[in-house]
Design a protein around this motif. Sequence first.
Motif, PDB file in Angstrom:
ATOM      1  N   ILE A  77      43.187  99.577  68.855  1.00  0.00           N
ATOM      2  CA  ILE A  77      42.227  99.261  69.921  1.00  0.00           C
ATOM      3  C   ILE A  77      40.912 100.012  69.710  1.00  0.00           C
ATOM      4  N   ILE A  78      40.996 101.296  69.385  1.00  0.00           N
ATOM      5  CA  ILE A  78      39.780 102.081  69.154  1.00  0.00           C
ATOM      6  C   ILE A  78      39.050 101.579  67.911  1.00  0.00           C
ATOM      7  N   GLY A  79      39.807 101.232  66.874  1.00  0.00           N
ATOM      8  CA  GLY A  79      39.193 100.756  65.635  1.00  0.00           C
ATOM      9  C   GLY A  79      38.381  99.483  65.822  1.00  0.00           C
ATOM     10  N   PHE A  80      38.802  98.626  66.773  1.00  0.00           N
ATOM     11  CA  PHE A  80      38.091  97.367  67.010  1.00  0.00           C
ATOM     12  C   PHE A  80      37.207  97.433  68.250  1.00  0.00           C
ATOM     13  N   SER A  81      36.990  98.646  68.771  1.00  0.00           N
ATOM     14  CA  SER A  81      36.165  98.798  69.967  1.00  0.00           C
ATOM     15  C   SER A  81      34.780  99.301  69.588  1.00  0.00           C
ATOM     16  N   SER A  82      33.961  99.527  70.613  1.00  0.00           N
ATOM     17  CA  SER A  82      32.612 100.067  70.401  1.00  0.00           C
ATOM     18  C   SER A  82      32.618 101.592  70.408  1.00  0.00           C
TER      19      SER A  82
ATOM     20  N   ALA B 135      33.041 106.398  74.921  1.00  0.00           N
ATOM     21  CA  ALA B 135      33.669 107.659  75.322  1.00  0.00           C
ATOM     22  C   ALA B 135      34.724 107.445  76.399  1.00  0.00           C
ATOM     23  N   TRP B 136      34.523 106.407  77.237  1.00  0.00           N
ATOM     24  CA  TRP B 136      35.495 106.112  78.293  1.00  0.00           C
ATOM     25  C   TRP B 136      36.839 105.673  77.717  1.00  0.00           C
ATOM     26  N   LEU B 137      36.844 105.194  76.490  1.00  0.00           N
ATOM     27  CA  LEU B 137      38.088 104.804  75.817  1.00  0.00           C
ATOM     28  C   LEU B 137      38.599 105.913  74.905  1.00  0.00           C
ATOM     29  N   VAL B 138      37.693 106.523  74.158  1.00  0.00           N
ATOM     30  CA  VAL B 138      38.093 107.518  73.158  1.00  0.00           C
ATOM     31  C   VAL B 138      38.661 108.775  73.818  1.00  0.00           C
ATOM     32  N   LEU B 139      38.080 109.226  74.932  1.00  0.00           N
ATOM     33  CA  LEU B 139      38.527 110.466  75.568  1.00  0.00           C
ATOM     34  C   LEU B 139      39.971 110.391  76.066  1.00  0.00           C
ATOM     35  N   PRO B 140      40.347 109.381  76.866  1.00  0.00           N
ATOM     36  CA  PRO B 140      41.756 109.339  77.305  1.00  0.00           C
ATOM     37  C   PRO B 140      42.718 109.114  76.141  1.00  0.00           C
ATOM     38  N   ALA B 141      42.290 108.317  75.159  1.00  0.00           N
ATOM     39  CA  ALA B 141      43.139 108.097  73.988  1.00  0.00           C
ATOM     40  C   ALA B 141      43.362 109.407  73.237  1.00  0.00           C
TER      41      ALA B 141
ATOM     42  N   MET C  27      37.332  88.956  80.724  1.00  0.00           N
ATOM     43  CA  MET C  27      37.101  89.989  79.718  1.00  0.00           C
ATOM     44  C   MET C  27      36.723  91.314  80.375  1.00  0.00           C
ATOM     45  N   HIS C  28      35.753  91.272  81.296  1.00  0.00           N
ATOM     46  CA  HIS C  28      35.301  92.504  81.941  1.00  0.00           C
ATOM     47  C   HIS C  28      36.371  93.082  82.867  1.00  0.00           C
ATOM     48  N   SER C  29      37.113  92.220  83.556  1.00  0.00           N
ATOM     49  CA  SER C  29      38.165  92.697  84.458  1.00  0.00           C
ATOM     50  C   SER C  29      39.282  93.378  83.676  1.00  0.00           C
ATOM     51  N   ALA C  30      39.665  92.771  82.540  1.00  0.00           N
ATOM     52  CA  ALA C  30      40.712  93.369  81.714  1.00  0.00           C
ATOM     53  C   ALA C  30      40.245  94.709  81.155  1.00  0.00           C
ATOM     54  N   GLY C  31      38.971  94.794  80.786  1.00  0.00           N
ATOM     55  CA  GLY C  31      38.442  96.046  80.259  1.00  0.00           C
ATOM     56  C   GLY C  31      38.452  97.152  81.298  1.00  0.00           C
ATOM     57  N   ILE C  32      37.992  96.832  82.511  1.00  0.00           N
ATOM     58  CA  ILE C  32      37.943  97.835  83.582  1.00  0.00           C
ATOM     59  C   ILE C  32      39.351  98.268  83.988  1.00  0.00           C
ATOM     60  N   LEU C  33      40.247  97.280  84.176  1.00  0.00           N
ATOM     61  CA  LEU C  33      41.619  97.601  84.574  1.00  0.00           C
ATOM     62  C   LEU C  33      42.331  98.392  83.476  1.00  0.00           C
ATOM     63  N   GLY C  34      42.140  97.975  82.224  1.00  0.00           N
ATOM     64  CA  GLY C  34      42.774  98.668  81.111  1.00  0.00           C
ATOM     65  C   GLY C  34      42.325 100.115  81.013  1.00  0.00           C
ATOM     66  N   LEU C  35      41.013 100.357  81.164  1.00  0.00           N
ATOM     67  CA  LEU C  35      40.497 101.724  81.110  1.00  0.00           C
ATOM     68  C   LEU C  35      41.010 102.566  82.279  1.00  0.00           C
ATOM     69  N   PHE C  36      41.058 101.964  83.458  1.00  0.00           N
ATOM     70  CA  PHE C  36      41.571 102.684  84.626  1.00  0.00           C
ATOM     71  C   PHE C  36      43.018 103.118  84.395  1.00  0.00           C
ATOM     72  N   LEU C  37      43.837 102.184  83.944  1.00  0.00           N
ATOM     73  CA  LEU C  37      45.245 102.501  83.689  1.00  0.00           C
ATOM     74  C   LEU C  37      45.393 103.532  82.576  1.00  0.00           C
TER      75      LEU C  37
ATOM     76  N   MET D 134      54.604 103.283  68.923  1.00  0.00           N
ATOM     77  CA  MET D 134      53.962 102.117  69.527  1.00  0.00           C
ATOM     78  C   MET D 134      52.630 102.493  70.158  1.00  0.00           C
ATOM     79  N   VAL D 135      52.635 103.565  70.952  1.00  0.00           N
ATOM     80  CA  VAL D 135      51.425 103.978  71.670  1.00  0.00           C
ATOM     81  C   VAL D 135      50.343 104.443  70.704  1.00  0.00           C
ATOM     82  N   VAL D 136      50.712 105.301  69.755  1.00  0.00           N
ATOM     83  CA  VAL D 136      49.726 105.870  68.827  1.00  0.00           C
ATOM     84  C   VAL D 136      49.089 104.780  67.967  1.00  0.00           C
ATOM     85  N   ILE D 137      49.913 103.900  67.391  1.00  0.00           N
ATOM     86  CA  ILE D 137      49.378 102.859  66.509  1.00  0.00           C
ATOM     87  C   ILE D 137      48.547 101.852  67.295  1.00  0.00           C
ATOM     88  N   ALA D 138      49.019 101.473  68.481  1.00  0.00           N
ATOM     89  CA  ALA D 138      48.259 100.513  69.297  1.00  0.00           C
ATOM     90  C   ALA D 138      46.914 101.090  69.707  1.00  0.00           C
ATOM     91  N   LEU D 139      46.876 102.350  70.110  1.00  0.00           N
ATOM     92  CA  LEU D 139      45.608 102.978  70.470  1.00  0.00           C
ATOM     93  C   LEU D 139      44.673 103.060  69.271  1.00  0.00           C
TER      94      LEU D 139
END
Length: 221
Positions: free
Chosen positions: A83-88, A91-97, A184-194, A75-80
Motif C-alpha cells: 500500500i505504501i509503495g503504491f501511495s503518495s 505522512a498520514w499513511l506512513v506514520l501509523p504504518a 475513492m475519497h471515502s475509502a481513503g478517509i475511512l482506511g486511514l482512520f481505521l 499479512m499485515v507487514v507485506i500488505a502495508l
Amino acid sequence: MTMNLPNLLTVLRLLAAPGVAIMFLYFSRPLADWFALVLFVTAAITDWFDGYLARAWKQESKLGAMLDPIADKAMVVIALMVIIGFSSWSAWLVLPATMILFREVFVSGLREFLGDVAGTLKVTNLAKWKTTFQMVAIAVLFSQGVFEHYLAVSAEGLDPGQVQAALAGAAEDTQNLRWKSWAMHSAGILGLFLLWVAAALTLVTGWDYFRKALPHLKDET
C-alpha cells in the motif's frame, strides 16, 4: 506436527501474505488491486476460522500456535508495504504504518529474547482487536486503489475541464465520475482512520507486553 484443517488454513494464510505483493508483479491495475483485495480478505477471514475450528474440534497444536501469529504479522507487514509503495507517501499513511511495523518487530524480538518464558506475553483481547482493526483498515485501503483506478479509466479521454464540471455537478456525469470519486475519497478517509486506531492499539498492546516482560529483563544482582 499435525496437519489438520485449522493448521492447513493457517499455512494457506501464511502463503497468501506474499501472494498479495505478487499480484502487483504479474497483473496490471486495477486487476491487481482486485486480486490483492480478494486474497487479503479471504486470508483474513481464515484467521477467525482456523482458531474457531481448532478450539471447537479440540485440534489446537503447537504448530498452529507458532504459525498463527507469524501469518498475521506477515499479512499485515507485506500488505502495508504494498500500500505504501503504491501511495503518495503521505505522512498520514506512513506514520501509523511505521508504528505498526515497529511494534511488530519489537514484540517479536522481545518474545525471541524471553525464550522459555515468552508465555508470559499471551495474546490479549485488546491485541486481537488490534489485529482486527489492522485487517479491516488494509482491506479498505486496497479498495481505495480499486476505485482510484476505475475513476482514472472513466476519466480517460476527457479534458480536465470536463472532469471538473462532471465532479462539480455542472455537467452531465455520463461516466459516473462522481460516485467513483466519492467512493475513492471515502475509502481513503475511512482506511486511514481505521489504520490510526490500529496504530494506537498497537502502541498500547506493545507497551503492555513490554511491561509484562520487564521482570524478566532485569539483571541478577
